[in-house]
Scaffold this active site. Structure first.
Site: not given
Length: 262
Positions: A46, A215
């Protein structure tokens, strides 16, 4: 806490978070739209382009509102992303010192290489370091940190040990440094001693989207930390959460867990 715009997107964010049981305490900036982030995913890798917008306008004054300060005083564990370093260093300083003075756990994530590559941001991080009980990062962020400190050539384990040994304001507990490295074992340094924790491996075709993996790892880790579990269990939960997220498109979880946690 954070800052959102007075717009439909911001209201939807609040609505979704509240529905999931999160007590959001956003500062609302009526003059700036809610921040957005575009993600380009190619073969599971990404790239991100962020427009912080209102997220860049958080102020210490919002934190110091009595109703918000009460939440800080009630909290036992506080977590801050490195991205917040670019927004409100004064808020970071206030919270970090409160945690040290009241024997609470303060955790921070490096979040991105630029945090340690841009001098003003690096200074905020290093000024905060004495108050950080748990420091998270991935192997790329750790390498950038090592380069910024002049530690080129050191292994990830050695970098973690050096960070764990840096001075602390609160001597009640040692600093824990946690570095993830994709499919390789998670490295944890405590008091200059390093442990490695295996991750849950996936077949290449099962890997869909790595966005949000870091995260998710921290979320899983912290979920067990607040329950008083040991580092091994914290890492197991963190790797489970990250493993789940990378098998799905976007930062999402399935409606039901894929296996029973025991």
């Amino acid at each position: 806490m954070g800052c959102i715009g007075d717009d439909e997107f911001g209201r939807k964010m609040t609505e979704v978070a509240t529905a999931e049981g999160v007590n959001v305490r956003y500062q609302v900036d009526a003059s700036t739209p809610t921040g957005t982030c575009a993600t380009c995913i190619v073969s599971s890798e990404r790239s991100l382009v962020a427009n912080l917008a209102a997220a860049n306008n958080f102020k210490l004054d919002h934190l110091l509102l009595p109703e918000n300060l009460a939440l800080l005083h009630k909290a036992r564990v506080v977590y801050c992303t490195g991205f917040f370093i670019t927004v409100s260093p004064a808020s970071i300083e206030h919270v970090a010192k409160h945690c040290a003075e009241n024997d609470k756990i303060y955790a921070m994530n490096l979040s991105a290489p630029f945090i340690v590559q841009v001098p003003p941001f690096k200074k905020v991080l290093m000024d905060s370091m004495p108050y950080i009980d748990f420091l998270f990062g991935n192997e790329i962020e750790a390498a950038a940190l090592a380069a910024s400190e002049g530690w080129e050539g050191l292994s990830l384990e050695e970098v973690a040990k050096k960070m764990s040994r840096m001075p602390k304001a609160n001597g009640c507990r040692p600093r824990v440094v946690v570095f993830t490295q994709g499919c390789d074992p998670t490295i944890v340094a405590v008091g200059g001693r390093v442990s490695r924790y295996p991750v849950m491996l996936l077949a290449k075709e099962e890997l869909v989207d790595t966005n949000g993996a870091g995260d998710a790892f921290v979320g899983g880790f912290m979920s067990q930390l607040v329950c008083g579990k040991d580092i091994a269990e914290c890492c197991r939960a963190g790797n489970y959460a990250a493993n789940t997220v990378i098998q799905r498109s976007g930062c999402t979880f399935p409606a039901k867990p894929t296996f029973t946690w025991n």
